[in-house]
Design a protein around this motif. Structure first.
Motif, PDB file in Angstrom:
ATOM      1  N   PHE A 199     -57.393 -38.975   1.262  1.00 30.16           N
ATOM      2  CA  PHE A 199     -55.945 -38.940   1.506  1.00 30.16           C
ATOM      3  C   PHE A 199     -55.342 -37.635   0.982  1.00 30.16           C
ATOM      4  O   PHE A 199     -54.494 -37.021   1.644  1.00 30.16           O
ATOM      5  N   LEU A 200     -55.756 -37.219  -0.194  1.00 28.52           N
ATOM      6  CA  LEU A 200     -55.291 -35.940  -0.739  1.00 28.52           C
ATOM      7  C   LEU A 200     -55.692 -34.797   0.181  1.00 28.52           C
ATOM      8  O   LEU A 200     -54.886 -33.897   0.466  1.00 28.52           O
ATOM      9  N   ALA A 201     -56.918 -34.825   0.678  1.00 28.12           N
ATOM     10  CA  ALA A 201     -57.407 -33.728   1.513  1.00 28.12           C
ATOM     11  C   ALA A 201     -56.639 -33.632   2.829  1.00 28.12           C
ATOM     12  O   ALA A 201     -56.458 -32.531   3.362  1.00 28.12           O
ATOM     13  N   ARG A 202     -56.179 -34.768   3.371  1.00 24.99           N
ATOM     14  CA  ARG A 202     -55.501 -34.752   4.662  1.00 24.99           C
ATOM     15  C   ARG A 202     -53.992 -34.587   4.546  1.00 24.99           C
ATOM     16  O   ARG A 202     -53.290 -34.469   5.572  1.00 24.99           O
ATOM     17  N   ARG A 203     -53.470 -34.561   3.356  1.00 27.14           N
ATOM     18  CA  ARG A 203     -52.017 -34.502   3.169  1.00 27.14           C
ATOM     19  C   ARG A 203     -51.376 -33.267   3.815  1.00 27.14           C
ATOM     20  O   ARG A 203     -50.376 -33.409   4.538  1.00 27.14           O
TER      21      ARG A 203
END
Length: 507
Positions: free
Chosen positions: A176-180
């Motif tokens: 989720f952090l990577a796709r933010r």
């Protein structure tokens, strides 16, 4: 975001404080459960925290009831040891305390302060994950409910307990952090793709209701429906998907991709709320359990979602009309996405790990770590511009504003790296970075000129060791940088090869 740090103790501030001279990797046991009635949220948020701790060198084990593994197949795929527990609570307690560990993470509505007190003899510290204030005997307590403050737990936990309050501490998987960044950049203000994900139990057939309403309101939109394989309502969901079209995802591991691609979610206000918020995804929320009401009200008050209440109050026609109104208001859609993204940045698991690392002592106050955020960019660039700040860097040139902005954006989205602000007495005092290096992590540290000479650098290196207790820590110190070399040697690092020093974990 509210964070009250527990006072210093031998366990949180001693132990592995000296790099290379400390203890073996820390051990954590996660006690959580899932079933079709309560859903899978407890397990998934524990898996998210365990994943982050494991990347930092912790050894993590899950202790769960028999039904949990069947309800959450992702638990078996995650690679952690899983210990089945007996159904009787007293027998469970005996099994749980048979093997001591450094940390017990307890995320279970059916366990209370009495149970936690009985675990004290086997666990160095206890972290409780909670959704509503009630008594606990713990060292750290996490409640990600928006608007929750430490005052809500006054008199309910030990006076010295640390309190991690608000959605900034919500533990999410690193994807989720990577796709933010990409997800936030693509929010179009229109609805071309809808994600329906009500939760593991799909109480009241809400998924089928939502799917039919979406198709009526937005006949051309792509529809993704997520369901748990153990959900009692799965046959009805399959029939609904066959009738209205769309793609059904059962026990999917691709939630981050589905949320990043969606323009609207219809879901429940459980732990998946913070996944949606991290990706700036507007939502319509059905409350399917009493403990979700506070989250639903808070998300609506923040402007991040609409609170629909229980699904039984809605017909297909009424819900379709509500979706159509929202689809015709691009300004409101974009505003909901911005409000959601402001609630959490996806770094909650790292914040929890830093809280577990505790604090170290320097002149003029305590030294702590927190994740760097976008609003720290100007301060970090100012530190880079200070005299001699980059004299011994691999690239001695001070970055331009554009170069720094690109670097900062990359760091904030890098789930395999740590970019931390070093704080002295609650004020920014430097930058600490941990990056993959072989089988360990490379440590880089920059202390602001105004904070130098106070022991802040050595304290920050002690925290780095506690933050990553099971990883070898490497540092490259270029020739002539005698002060930095002395700092790392004082922190327990030894010469390895060329310009490299290393603090190894005892094997």
């Amino acid at each position: 975001m509210r964070f009250e740090m527990p006072p210093a103790t031998d366990r949180t501030e001693g132990g592995a404080a000296a790099a290379g001279a400390g203890r073996p990797p820390m051990t954590a046991v996660f006690r959580c459960d899932a079933d079709p009635a309560i859903g899978a949220g407890h397990v998934f948020r524990c898996l998210s925290l365990a994943t982050r701790l494991a990347a930092l060198g912790w050894c993590c084990t899950f202790a769960v009831g028999a039904q949990t593994q069947a309800t959450v197949p992702a638990l078996a795929r995650a690679g952690f040891a899983v210990v089945p527990l007996p159904p009787d609570e007293d027998a469970e307690l005996r099994a749980l305390t048979a093997t001591p560990a450094d940390l017990l993470v307890l995320d279970h509505y059916g366990r209370d302060a009495r149970f936690e007190s009985a675990c004290r003899s086997a666990f160095g510290r206890i972290l409780v994950i909670e959704d509503a204030p009630r008594p606990h005997d713990c060292d750290l307590l996490l409640d990600a409910t928006p608007g929750r403050t430490p005052a809500d737990y006054a008199g309910l936990v030990p006076a010295q307990a640390g309190l991690l309050c608000g959605p900034a501490f919500a533990a999410l998987r690193p994807d989720f952090l990577a796709r933010r960044p990409v997800a936030l950049a693509r929010r179009p203000g229109r609805i071309d793709r809808v994600l329906v994900s009500i939760g593991g139990s799909d109480a009241g057939g809400a998924s089928a209701l939502a799917a039919e309403a979406v198709r009526r309101a937005l006949p051309d939109a792509h529809l993704d429906i997520v369901a748990g394989g153990a959900a009692p309502g799965l046959p009805g969901i399959r029939r609904a998907v066959a009738a209205v079209g769309g793609t059904l995802h059962v026990d999917t591991d691709a939630m981050a991709d589905l949320m990043a691609a969606a323009d609207l979610a219809i879901g429940a206000p459980g732990s998946s709320s913070w996944e949606r918020c991290t990706l700036g995804l507007p939502a319509l929320l059905f409350t399917v359990a009493a403990n979700q009401r506070a989250n639903a009200a808070a998300l609506a008050a923040a402007g991040a979602a609409d609170n629909l209440g229980p699904p039984a109050a809605w017909s297909v026609e009424r819900l379709a009309a509500r979706i159509a109104v929202l689809a015709g208001d691009p300004h409101r859609l974009r505003a909901m996405g911005r409000a959601a993204a402001a609630l959490t940045d996806g770094n909650g698991a790292l914040r929890i790990a830093m809280a577990l690392a505790g604090r170290a002592t320097a002149a003029n106050g305590a030294v702590t770590l927190r994740p760097a955020m976008a609003e720290d960019a100007d301060t970090i660039l100012d530190w880079q511009r200070e005299p001699d700040a980059r004299r011994f860097a691999r690239n001695a040139a001070v970055p331009t504003e554009a170069e720094h902005a690109a670097w900062m954006a990359g760091r904030l989205a890098a789930a395999d790296r740590v970019t931390a602000i070093v704080e002295l007495a609650g004020q920014p005092a430097g930058l600490l970075r941990l990056d993959p290096h072989g089988q360990g992590l490379e440590v880089s540290i920059l202390i602001a000129v105004a904070a130098q000479g106070r022991g802040v650098g050595r304290a920050a290196l002690a925290l780095a060791r506690r933050l990553a207790p099971g990883r070898d820590l490497w540092a490259e110190v270029l020739p002539g940088n005698d002060r930095s070399r002395a700092l790392f040697r004082a922190a327990g690092y030894r010469h390895a090869d060329g310009n490299w020093l290393v603090a190894e974990v005892p094997r």
